[in-house]
Design a protein around this motif. Structure first.
Motif, PDB file in Angstrom:
ATOM      1  N   GLU A 237       0.824  -1.209   0.000  1.00 36.02           N
ATOM      2  CA  GLU A 237       0.000   0.000   0.000  1.00 36.02           C
ATOM      3  C   GLU A 237       0.859   1.260   0.000  1.00 36.02           C
ATOM      4  O   GLU A 237       0.502   2.267  -0.632  1.00 36.02           O
ATOM      5  CB  GLU A 237      -0.940   0.003   1.211  1.00 36.02           C
ATOM      6  CG  GLU A 237      -2.101  -0.963   1.124  1.00 36.02           C
ATOM      7  CD  GLU A 237      -1.701  -2.409   1.385  1.00 36.02           C
ATOM      8  OE1 GLU A 237      -0.569  -2.642   1.869  1.00 36.02           O
ATOM      9  OE2 GLU A 237      -2.511  -3.310   1.090  1.00 36.02           O
ATOM     10  N   ILE A 238       2.013   1.192   0.680  1.00 29.36           N
ATOM     11  CA  ILE A 238       2.917   2.352   0.692  1.00 29.36           C
ATOM     12  C   ILE A 238       3.426   2.629  -0.725  1.00 29.36           C
ATOM     13  O   ILE A 238       3.433   3.776  -1.197  1.00 29.36           O
ATOM     14  CB  ILE A 238       4.096   2.111   1.658  1.00 29.36           C
ATOM     15  CG1 ILE A 238       3.588   2.124   3.112  1.00 29.36           C
ATOM     16  CG2 ILE A 238       5.177   3.166   1.462  1.00 29.36           C
ATOM     17  CD1 ILE A 238       4.650   1.747   4.130  1.00 29.36           C
ATOM     18  N   GLY A 239       3.842   1.537  -1.414  1.00 24.62           N
ATOM     19  CA  GLY A 239       4.333   1.718  -2.776  1.00 24.62           C
ATOM     20  C   GLY A 239       3.246   2.225  -3.714  1.00 24.62           C
ATOM     21  O   GLY A 239       3.486   3.124  -4.537  1.00 24.62           O
ATOM     22  N   THR A 240       2.047   1.655  -3.573  1.00 30.09           N
ATOM     23  CA  THR A 240       0.943   2.077  -4.441  1.00 30.09           C
ATOM     24  C   THR A 240       0.574   3.532  -4.187  1.00 30.09           C
ATOM     25  O   THR A 240       0.395   4.317  -5.136  1.00 30.09           O
ATOM     26  CB  THR A 240      -0.282   1.184  -4.214  1.00 30.09           C
ATOM     27  OG1 THR A 240       0.060  -0.172  -4.513  1.00 30.09           O
ATOM     28  CG2 THR A 240      -1.439   1.617  -5.097  1.00 30.09           C
ATOM     29  N   LEU A 241       0.459   3.915  -2.917  1.00 30.88           N
ATOM     30  CA  LEU A 241       0.063   5.286  -2.606  1.00 30.88           C
ATOM     31  C   LEU A 241       1.146   6.270  -3.058  1.00 30.88           C
ATOM     32  O   LEU A 241       0.822   7.376  -3.528  1.00 30.88           O
ATOM     33  CB  LEU A 241      -0.209   5.438  -1.107  1.00 30.88           C
ATOM     34  CG  LEU A 241      -0.775   6.799  -0.690  1.00 30.88           C
ATOM     35  CD1 LEU A 241      -2.115   7.063  -1.359  1.00 30.88           C
ATOM     36  CD2 LEU A 241      -0.923   6.889   0.822  1.00 30.88           C
TER      37      LEU A 241
END
Length: 789
Positions: free
Chosen positions: A83-87
């Motif tokens: 989720e960190i990478g996607t956001l």
């Protein structure tokens, strides 16, 4: 798996990012996915924008970034790397959001929200266990009505139940734990045992026809228990009283609120009989019911703090506003040590008006509560209280707000400021703290209902995940019946069992110890030594439930009261004395001349056998007891020395009128002419003839008397300032002094003190709500205090 078309962009994006293998899908139910997205759109509309706005995208990224940072810091590992990478990548796209088409911005917004939701739902505190909740319908007027079964019939409402959300955040599927085993009726106030196995709630069956109040057909809320598996449904209380707000205690018993003490509040309309309900306790099977609180108005929402004490809301209006002071109070589970925690002196201009549904934050000293209103149903803004920071403003005496953190600043404090109130356009209810940062809540996008905001429709209230970063994620909503009281189904730490400090040797009395009456937030007037404490008892309202029916005196919504008497204060300001147990009391510090220097605007009670101490007279919070031993502790406790005739209960005809007859009516009998050289008769009539509810003397003294009451005409609406009590500020005191100096008459010391008692005692005429006893008092006859004490 079938997704609505709006989801294909998200599915493709997560797949390309390699996140499909690490993130659970939100749901296979397309209607649930659509409901979540519709809820996001409603959130943006609440903020005055829509999902296509660049501002909405930016704000969502900021909230999500803070949540991801929080999750990575948790001791219990939460893997949100995907989720960190996607956001991070979506944030780069959002940097040029204004250049995108409206449709592209909307799609980008949804991708960001699903990424953040996936991260939030990975928090095991949120989705790692089922959530139980209540569906209920409320009588929409004030918070006073919604826990009384009578008003379910009065408003012709019913519905609700107890449900379990099996997979929070993943599915809307629920399990009905009651399953039609109770008749048509209403539900309220849900609780869960510490072992996570038993649910407690209140239920009121609907009457077959709309009953009159007090009739055998009237229905009330009773407390029920049921296993978390839906088995073992049983009723714990009965008997024609409203019992609600069950609260499991660390020793296995239950605290709850009940109307068993009888009596009414003092400010109600003819159509609303509203009984007083206060804190009680019973065994887990419903046996051994005991009254814990003898407060004379209403209380709500008990829960247990991490230190083992009970925290609850109390409506406290002794000689002041009847619509503002609903603070947080604490007591030990045996009812001893009842004391204000916060909110008994909040300002009319800043609030909060009421502190409802307090609950301790796990692993923290802080307490979460709902800032609500008197003239609306329960609901409002979410607030964190730090008890260690509670303080009072030394100039105004009001509560400082430094101890509060408003988690939902977009929701105004309802009914604040008091004379030009704000009413929120959305509201929160029944929050359950998971930590200082994450919560389960009930939430509605619609205005807070009730008589104050003039909203007579209660819309859907859903169950949500909420955090201090501003993220709000729908878990469940039923558009037909509001959903409230979300509770995670799991065992939780049991607070310590506090031992009782009751001393049976005290019998049916309690003992109070005052260290130093001069330790005061606002300094007492210089040169006025305090020599005694008056002990007043508040008498609960009986008979009529209607405000000022019957009238007690000048003040609106007045307390009937009696002066139990006086106890001595030592030269160092200390006192030690016995008082009757289980009675609502208040005290006045009295000087050598017999005038009150300071007076309480609240009430205190002691359990039988309770010893209790206080530092000073309205001392600053966290004031330490003086290290030197108090003189009063070097002797046996004092007994209360009774006051003069006409004080048990208060009676103008016995306490004051004899003095007027002896000294005043020679000039103030209403006749014309001269009585002797140089002395004119006065048109002011001070005889004891009837003038409406009162006598001519009582009515005609009104312009020369000052008192405390609900309204701006009061000496002071919120706090008492030392040296500004009734005898100090009433013009009558100076008039009498001039008459004595002029030689018109002489007042004995005993007569002067009787007049001061009346003025400082809020200048009542009657000391009873009973019409027969009031007539006896009017005639100057001695009557006992009301039977209910």
């Amino acid at each position: 798996m079938v997704f609505p078309s709006a989801m294909w962009g998200l599915v493709l994006l997560i797949g390309l990012a390699g996140a499909a293998e690490t993130a659970e899908r939100p749901s296979e139910d397309a209607s649930y996915v659509a409901a979540v997205e519709a809820d996001w759109a409603a959130q943006e509309a609440r903020a005055g924008r829509d999902v296509h706005d660049a501002a909405a995208i930016s704000a969502t990224i900021e909230r999500g970034t803070r949540l991801l940072e929080y999750l990575t810091r948790q001791p219990q590992s939460v893997d949100v790397a995907a989720e960190i990478g996607t956001l991070d990548r979506l944030a780069r796209e959002a940097a040029v959001a204004k250049a995108l088409s409206q449709a592209a911005r909307g799609e980008l917004y949804r991708q960001i929200r699903w990424t953040i939701r996936e991260a939030a739902m990975k928090n095991p505190q949120v989705t790692g266990r089922p959530i139980v909740f209540l569906q209920r319908r409320r009588f929409l007027c004030q918070m006073l009505h919604e826990y009384l079964g009578y008003y379910s019939d009065y408003g012709d409402i019913s519905g609700g139940g107890v449900y379990c959300l099996e997979a929070p955040g993943r599915s809307a599927a629920v399990r009905d734990l009651i399953g039609g085993r109770l008749p048509q009726g209403n539900y309220t106030t849900l609780a869960l045992s510490y072992d996570g196995r038993t649910l407690y709630f209140a239920f009121a069956e609907r009457a077959s026809e709309k009953p009159s109040y007090g009739s055998p057909q009237q229905r009330c809320f009773d407390i029920y228990a049921v296993g978390i598996d839906g088995k073992g449904l049983r009723r714990l209380t009965s008997g024609g009283y409203d019992d609600f707000d069950p609260c499991p205690l660390p020793d296995g018993r239950l605290a709850f609120m009940s109307s068993r003490r009888d009596g009414f509040g003092r400010c109600h309309n003819p159509w609303e009989p509203l009984p007083t309900y206060t804190l009680h306790r019973m065994d887990a099977d419903g046996g051994n019911v005991a009254t814990l609180s003898f407060h004379e108005t209403n209380e709500w929402h008990p829960s247990v703090l991490n230190d083992g004490r009970i925290v609850y809301s109390r409506w406290d209006y002794v000689d002041r506003s009847a619509a503002h002071h609903h603070g947080l109070w604490v007591s030990r589970p045996d009812g001893t040590g009842a004391d204000i925690l916060f909110g008994n002196y909040t300002g009319l201009a800043q609030g909060p008006n009421a502190c409802f549904q307090p609950r301790a934050v796990p692993g923290s000293r802080k307490i979460l509560f709902v800032a609500g209103a008197h003239h609306a149903v329960v609901g409002g803004s979410l607030v964190l209280l730090d008890p260690a920071r509670v303080s009072f403003d030394p100039a105004s005496g009001e509560d400082c707000l430094d101890a509060l953190e408003k988690l939902t600043p977009e929701v105004c404090f309802p009914e604040v400021p008091y004379r030009s109130p704000c009413w929120p356009s959305s509201y929160f209810h029944s929050p359950w703290p998971l930590s200082e940062d994450c919560y389960l809540v009930a939430f509605s996008f619609h205005p807070l209902p009730g008589m104050g905001p003039r909203v007579d429709r209660e819309p859907a209230t859903g169950i949500y995940y909420f955090d201090r970063f501003g993220n709000l994620e729908l878990l469940h909503r039923n558009d037909d019946t509001p959903s409230m009281y979300p509770i995670p189904v799991a065992p939780r730490p049991v607070p310590p069992v506090l031992p009782s400090s009751i001393d049976p040797a005290l019998g049916n009395e309690g003992e109070l110890i005052l260290s130093d009456v001069y330790r005061s937030l606002m300094p007492l007037p210089a040169g006025r030594r305090v020599v005694g404490l008056r002990v007043f008892q508040i008498l609960p309202k009986t008979g009529s439930h209607v405000m000022d029916d019957p009238r007690i005196g000048y003040a609106r919504g007045e307390n009937a009261r009696m002066l139990l008497g006086t106890v001595p204060v030592e030269e160092d300001g200390s006192a030690r004395f016995r008082v009757p147990a289980r009675k609502p009391l208040y005290f006045q510090a009295v000087d050598a001349g017999g005038r009150a220097v300071q007076t309480m605007r609240s009430a205190v009670y002691l359990q039988a056998g309770e010893r209790r101490g206080c530092v000073g007279c309205h001392e600053p919070v966290e004031t330490a007891t003086p290290p030197a031993p108090a003189l009063a502790m070097q002797r046996a406790p004092s007994s209360i020395e009774p006051g003069p005739p006409g004080t048990r209960p208060m009676s103008f005809a016995r306490l004051v009128q004899p003095i007027l007859d002896r000294h005043c009516i020679e000039c103030h009998d209403g006749r014309e002419g001269r009585i002797r050289e140089g002395l004119d008769r006065s048109p002011l009539v001070l005889t004891g003839e009837r003038a409406g509810t009162f006598t001519q003397s009582y009515q005609n003294l009104r312009p020369f008397v000052r008192w405390y009451e609900w309204g701006s005409a009061s000496i002071g609406e919120i706090v008492t300032r030392p040296g500004q009590c009734g005898a100090d500020v009433s013009p009558l005191t100076a008039i009498l002094a001039r008459h004595v100096a002029d030689g018109r008459f002489e007042l004995s010391d005993e007569e002067r003190r009787r007049l001061y008692i009346w003025l400082d005692g809020n200048a009542p005429f009657y000391g009873s709500y009973d019409p027969v006893e009031q007539q006896a008092q009017f005639d100057g006859r001695l009557v006992p205090p009301p039977a209910l004490q």
